[in-house]
Design an enzyme around this catalytic site. Structure first.
Site, PDB file in Angstrom:
ATOM      1  N   ASP A 150       0.858  -1.175   0.000  1.00 41.74           N
ATOM      2  CA  ASP A 150       0.000   0.000   0.000  1.00 41.74           C
ATOM      3  C   ASP A 150       0.904   1.237   0.000  1.00 41.74           C
ATOM      4  OD1 ASP A 150      -2.346   1.612   0.344  1.00 41.74           O
ATOM      5  OD2 ASP A 150      -1.856   1.746   2.471  1.00 41.74           O
ATOM      6  N   ASP A 157      -1.520  -0.718   6.011  1.00 35.14           N
ATOM      7  CA  ASP A 157      -1.772  -0.208   7.358  1.00 35.14           C
ATOM      8  C   ASP A 157      -3.238   0.045   7.655  1.00 35.14           C
ATOM      9  OD1 ASP A 157      -2.039   2.062   5.636  1.00 35.14           O
ATOM     10  OD2 ASP A 157      -1.772   3.348   7.378  1.00 35.14           O
ATOM     11  N   ASP A 179      -6.637  -2.546   3.337  1.00 36.59           N
ATOM     12  CA  ASP A 179      -5.567  -3.480   2.965  1.00 36.59           C
ATOM     13  C   ASP A 179      -5.782  -4.884   3.529  1.00 36.59           C
ATOM     14  OD1 ASP A 179      -4.111  -1.352   1.727  1.00 36.59           O
ATOM     15  OD2 ASP A 179      -3.488  -0.700   3.721  1.00 36.59           O
TER      16      ASP A 179
END
Length: 1253
Positions: free
Chosen positions: A441, A911, A915
């Site tokens: 990410d 995080d 995700d």
């Protein structure tokens, strides 16, 4: 008395400013009344009447969440299933069952106890890990929120006790506990700001606005009699759509996503909101986007099952040999052995009787075909020690201890946040050492969610020149001082007025002879004339402002000829935005809150430059600005006439305002391509220089926006405003088109002022970490919900992209048209993919770097079944892949496809809640324990404080754990084969007689006590090289990627080593012990003496073997290895002291028979040396003639070559780095090549100007 709340910022009525429907609740054509009640639209919510939803027809689940794998009811069956899907455990379950019958050659306890111990330990480990997940769930479920309990009273309740229909009050910076319908907020018109980074990764604040009908619900007491009914769509995973209606006071209102606040998003810049729960717990959109927590097994563990199959095949083979041999001896020889004739009378399977008074119903020497079954079954049980049951429990113990070492590693501790690495599951430790694909990410993972103003281009001159890390590293590599070679050209030429950073090798060219531009009179003393760099590497003191250029600071710019353009540039920064001054600090500075972090950075920058945005009302903006003519700060009011907000399709934002003299201005900022197309003919004076600066900023990984303005006549504005007002008041689908057409009419003929560049600040150490991971052979893909421009800029900043890399951008010409003609769009995408793939395969391009950039809309088509393989084929050929505008579902889908298509170990790191699907779909999921909640961490296998710690986790701990587990398994195979085959050889030697060679307690203790601790110590403490060396020589990591340490060649080699060692132990023990007397009266060795001697040799051999395997000894390993051997003698001594009915053949065996006999000790020495000789020769030849990387490094260490021969160490270090196209080192190398080319070009054409990229 109910607590009351008042509204703030009442003078700002935002709904009067915003124009486009994305910021106002509009009509939803699909929300017609006939839809509701049908399939997909059956949900009914009774607001403020939650009792209807706790039972009966409209009962909905509560708001509790669970990420655990088990519950009290399912733990036993599910955990047992997890254990017995391991083939070895299944075999030992069968063996344990057979041991309860008369067929077993060993007591039942010897088969049952190890199985219960192994399965019990593994299940206990699963229970402890799931308990930690439960504690995380309890932490989330125990958060509190204010809930209406009746009569206008609000009370704190936990999230898990929340129910659909309840009215909640969420305060500033609080997370929404469930999906909520916005009823009102602290702003007069019901507006609120929402941060959705947990869902889509975007840091931009989203605007939500309630219905006008509920604006009056602005106090706690207003809810004492509030009742309404919501009919809406059923729970679904779509984050960006919502269809429903709201019945209130006999009126029905259409609902849209603008009124829905999703779970795990955060309330920002708004004091409070009231809302009603519409989806709770498992029905919320964030949970619908999550996937069930999978049960993951490492590739080594899956391969270990295949090894068990091989061992089971060997077990079956030697059991068949024993059965056939027993059959042959029984049929052809046993009939003549009258002293072994069975007696008794038992029925045979065909109903006939066996010999009189016999006790064995299956044994009859006259019918050997039936009696052959008994030796086969008994052999399966007896030789079962070929299957290492203790391997599983030993690995479980080792993995838990490895996880504890990871958790306690000080190098994985972040002092700033106080967080450390956490191994949430220990099943995948060795998988960390085999990762080849990393899917990451962006927001919150690579970046800090902080924007900093870094550079700007005004009137053709670039300001804010700071040496980048890439330039500095390239300078050091070329042995030159970069700070001496910084040049800035001021007023002489508008095109060449830019900060040009050059570097060169001192050996190649002299500084005095270098001519960089024709304007040398301007650079006689550039450092003194223009101090652009306050200090190399100095950190920003002001949050959001990291600008170092004295020419624009401290009011120096007012003396420049372009001071009017500079002032207008700062006005655009200070006025073209949606921000609000938040509060004062002690230094007279203001803090700002806005929709996007870029706007905050621009407002902070304009404040530092002397243009402080002070106040905002509905129609007035107050600016304290620096007057260029007088140099004095004055307060000026600007009347805000219109605001044309930014959108992804417009790629620009404009404000129209009038100053105190009545002059009307349009101020605009946006993407450079959009702004340049709308410039007037006389407004392009600085376009060429600005374009060059924008290119340089992009290479440095900065986000850029161009700034422009135009002056409007009163008549022109009035005419346009009437058209725009009519478009604003239009209701229907054509509203957007009319508004866009109106904006095109006014946003034209502008004058370019320049451009601003901000940095989406990377987390500490991200470029260096990516560089090291790339050198270790890992590919990194970036998956983000942000727009393409942002993702590409971050790609440059973190060194996933570089300026000389050919980029393939997969895109659709028109998003709306693509929806109508999916087939044509798919063909277009296929054509783009094939064209790009052919370019990567061309002979001349094979060593060139390629990057693939693709957005979410294209991904929808590219990931379909008939396109995905072509897309993935192209993607894996590229050095970097960046996917933009990706939804959580698409992240998970991409991860699964990459994992399945490449067959490589895939790691996903993120995080936020968006995700979670990606983390769970990957072979290894890593969560960042940052500021955005714990959803990613709770779903992960490992958690880290920041991205940079991934380098140490993989390259150090991953490498160690892989080699440790691989060595453990190979050693277990070796030692169990050595034990099992000595039993088999004895069966051959004794004509398949069914007496045990070893005492049953010897066999039980072999895996439990005598060989277990050394292998556990190796699995925990073994290091082929130290942690620092792992990082200095990243090529060592590729041993895991190529699976060198657990290849089939290694496995077969260790199997053959075990077969040889067992043969050497048996033959030498038999033929050295048998001819000699063991007692003074001349008695030779019996089976107890032979078994004791052979077992002693076995214990010495397997423990000395592990000593040869270990590279890094600690006192613990010495204690366990030599202590295990000593324990054997202690056990034999104690066991021999027991009464004969308990010790049987071991009675006084050591003291009276073995220890006094010199041949016993000589046999032990000879057997150990001969059994280990092949392995010793193998490692000696390998290290001398075919050394591996770790062998060379070990030799350098032990021979002190790392100290005495620095050249050798540097050479090996360079050889250990994989030649990669991404990463910081790759960018430095590319920079050096570029500078050398420019210098060579300069030598050939001295009059030419060099430009920096």
């Amino acid at each position: 008395m109910p607590r009351m709340s008042g509204r703030s910022n009442g003078n700002v009525r935002w709904s009067k400013l915003y124009s486009f429907s994305c910021f106002r609740p509009g009509l939803v054509p699909d929300a017609s009344p006939h839809q509701f009640g049908g399939p997909g639209f059956s949900r009914v919510v009774f607001c403020n009447q939650s009792h209807f939803h706790r039972k009966g027809l409209f009962r909905y689940p509560n708001n509790s969440v669970s990420t655990t794998k088990y519950n009290p009811a399912t733990f036993l069956p599910k955990a047992l299933f997890e254990q017995f899907r391991r083939v070895a455990n299944l075999y030992f379950l069968l063996a344990a069952a057979l041991s309860l019958t008369s067929l077993s050659p060993v007591p039942p306890m010897t088969a049952i106890a190890p199985l219960v111990f192994v399965v019990g330990i593994s299940m206990a480990k699963e229970a402890v890990e799931d308990w930690h997940r439960l504690l995380q769930d309890l932490k989330v479920n125990s958060r509190t929120v204010k809930v209406h309990i009746g009569n206008g009273n609000f009370k704190e309740k936990t999230w898990k006790s929340l129910h659909v229909g309840e009215v909640v009050k969420v305060e500033k910076n609080g997370y929404f506990p469930s999906d909520i319908l916005l009823l009102s907020s602290s702003y007069d018109d019901g507006l609120c700001y929402v941060e959705s980074m947990n869902l889509d990764g975007e840091t931009n604040l989203k605007l939500k606005r309630c219905l006008d009908a509920t604006l009056s619900l602005d106090y706690d007491v207003e809810f004492s009699s509030f009742k309404a009914t919501i009919r809406c769509e059923d729970p679904n995973p779509n984050l960006y759509s919502f269809i429903g209606n709201f019945k209130f006071e006999d009126q029905i209102y259409a609902l849209s996503p603008a009124q829905v606040l999703l779970k795990d998003t955060k309330l920002r810049n708004t004091e409070y909101i009231y809302g009603v729960v519409i989806f709770s717990g498992p029905d919320t959109k964030v949970v619908k986007n999550s996937t069930r927590s999978p049960s993951k097994r490492s590739s080594i563990e899956r391969k270990m099952d295949l090894v068990i199959y091989v061992l089971f095949t060997m077990l079956t083979l030697i059991s068949l040999i024993s059965a056939v041999g027993s059959y042959v001896y029984t049929k052809f020889q046993m009939l003549n052995w009258w002293y072994l004739q069975p007696n008794g009378k038992d029925p045979l399977p065909d109903g006939k009787d066996s010999q009189p008074d016999g006790k064995d119903c299956f044994f009859d020497p006259k019918r050997p075909e039936w009696s052959g079954i008994l030796p086969f079954v008994r052999a399966l049980i007896l030789y079962g020690y070929l299957i290492p049951i203790s391997l599983y429990v030993s690995i479980e113990v080792v993995k838990v201890l490895q996880a504890m070492l990871i958790n306690s590693d000080i190098k994985l501790y972040d002092e700033e946040t106080g967080n450390s690495a956490m191994a949430r599951t220990s099943n995948l430790n060795e998988e960390l050492g085999q990762v080849e694909m990393i899917l990451s990410d962006k927001t919150g993972t690579l970046t800090c969610n902080q924007m900093e103003f870094r550079k700007c281009s005004i009137a053709g001159a670039s300001y804010g020149g700071e040496v980048t890390d890439v330039d500095l590293a390239a300078s050091e590599r070329m042995n030159a001082n970069l700070e001496k070679n910084l040049f800035s050209i001021d007023e002489s030429n508008s095109i060449s007025q830019s900060l040009d950073i050059f570097d060169f090798s001192v050996a190649e060219i002299s500084f005095r002879n270098l001519k960089i531009t024709p304007d040398e009179e301007d650079i006689e003393n550039p450092i003194n004339k223009r101090k652009k760099l306050s200090r190399l590497g100095q950190n920003s003191i002001i949050k959001g402002f990291n600008f170092k250029d004295d020419c624009l600071l401290n009011k120096i710019w007012i003396k420049k000829p372009q001071s009017s353009d500079i002032a207008m540039f700062f006005r655009v920064l200070a006025l073209c935005h949606t921000g609000i001054p938040a509060e004062d600090d002690n230094k007279g500075k203001l803090r700002y809150e806005a929709e996007s972090p870029e706007e905050v950075a621009f407002l902070i920058a304009s404040q530092e430059f002397g243009f402080q945005f002070c106040k905002r009302t509905q129609s007035v903006m107050v600016l304290r600005e620096l007057d260029p003519s007088s140099g004095v700060e004055v307060d000026r009011e600007y009347k805000l006439l219109n605001l044309l907000e930014f959108s992804s399709s417009r790629k620009r934002m404009s404000v129209i305002l009038s100053d105190e003299q009545g002059k009307i201005f349009l101020l605009c900022k946006g993407a450079d391509s959009t702004i340049f197309d709308r410039l007037a003919v006389d407004g392009k004076m600085y376009q060429q220089a600005t374009s060059a600066h924008l290119s340089n900023y992009s290479v440095d990984g900065l986000r850029t926006l161009a700034l422009a303005y135009r002056t409007l006549g009163a008549a022109e504005y009035e005419n346009w405003n009437s058209i725009f007002t009519k478009a604003k008041t239009t209701i229907g689908p054509e509203r957007e088109e009319l508004l866009e057409a109106a904006s095109e009419m006014i946003e034209k003929d502008m004058i370019l002022l320049g451009a601003a560049a901000v940095e989406d600040k990377l987390q500490k150490g991200v470029p260096e970490c990516i560089d090291k991971l790339s050198q270790a052979g890992m590919k990194i893909w970036l998956l983000t919900g942000d727009k393409k421009e942002t993702a590409v800029n971050i790609g440059f900043a973190c060194s996933l992209l570089r300026y000389d890399m050919q980029q393939f951008h997969l895109s659709l010409p028109n998003a709306e048209e693509s929806n109508k003609h999916e087939k044509a769009s798919k063909e277009d995408i296929l054509f783009q993919i094939e064209t790009a793939y052919q370019a990567t395969c061309e002979e001349g391009n094979r060593d060139k770097p390629f990057a693939l950039v693709v957005d979410g809309k294209v991904l929808e088509l590219a990931l379909q079944s008939d396109v995905k393989y072509q897309f993935l084929r192209l993607a894996v050929n590229c050095a970097s892949v960046i996917c933009c505008r990706v939804s959580p579902k698409q992240k998970a889908l991409i991860t699964r496809l990459v994992k399945d298509y490449t067959g490589k170990i895939t790691l996903a790191i993120g995080d936020g809640a968006n995700d979670v699907g990606m983390i769970q779909s990957a072979d290894i999921g890593v969560g960042i324990s940052g500021m955005e909640g714990m959803q990613a961490v709770m779903a992960s296998d490992f958690s880290l404080p920041q991205f940079r710690f991934l380098e140490h986790l993989l390259i150090v701990h991953g490498h160690w754990c892989y080699k440790r587990i691989a060595k453990m398994i190979l050693y277990f195979v070796y030692k169990n084969i050595t034990l099992g085959f000595t039993l088999f050889y004895y069966q051959l030697y004794s004509s398949f007689f069914e007496e045990l060679l070893y005492d049953s307690w010897y066999i039980v203790l072999f895996n439990v006590m005598l060989t277990s601790l050394p292998v556990i110590s190796m699995g925990v403490f073994e290091q082929d090289v130290s942690s620092d060396v792992c990082l200095q020589f990243p090529a060592l990591y590729q041993q895991g990627q190529r699976n060198i340490c657990f290849s089939w060649m290694r496995i077969i080699g260790w199997i053959m080593n075990g077969v040889y060692s067992s043969f050497a132990i048996f033959i030498l023990s038999v033929y050295l012990s048998s001819p000699f007397a063991f007692k003074s009266d001349g008695k030779v060795a019996d089976i107890a003496h032979l078994g004791g001697t052979m077992y002693t040799c076995l214990i010495w051999a397997v423990n000395c073997q592990i000593a040869l395997m270990i590279s890094h000894f600690t006192w613990i390993q010495h204690l366990f290895i030599w202590g295990s051997i000593l324990f054997w003698y202690v056990f034999l001594l104690i066991y021999g002291e027991l009464p004969p009915e308990h010790s049987q053949g071991g009675f006084h065996l050591l003291l009276e028979a073995l220890a006094p006999t010199p041949m016993y000790w000589l046999t032990t020495l000879v057997v150990v040396v001969v059994s280990l000789l092949p392995y010793f020769l193998h490692i000696a030849i390998q290290r001398l003639f075919y050394p591996m990387d770790d062998h060379l490094i070990q030799e350098m260490k032990y021979c002190k070559k790392d100290v005495t021969d620095s050249f050798m160490r540097s050479r090996e270090q360079m050889n250990s780095k994989k030649n990669t196209h991404v990463g910081f080192s790759a960018r430095v190398n590319a920079k050096i090549r570029y500078w050398k080319e420019q210098l060579h070009h300069k030598k050939q054409w001295p009059g030419a100007k060099i430009s920096d990229k």
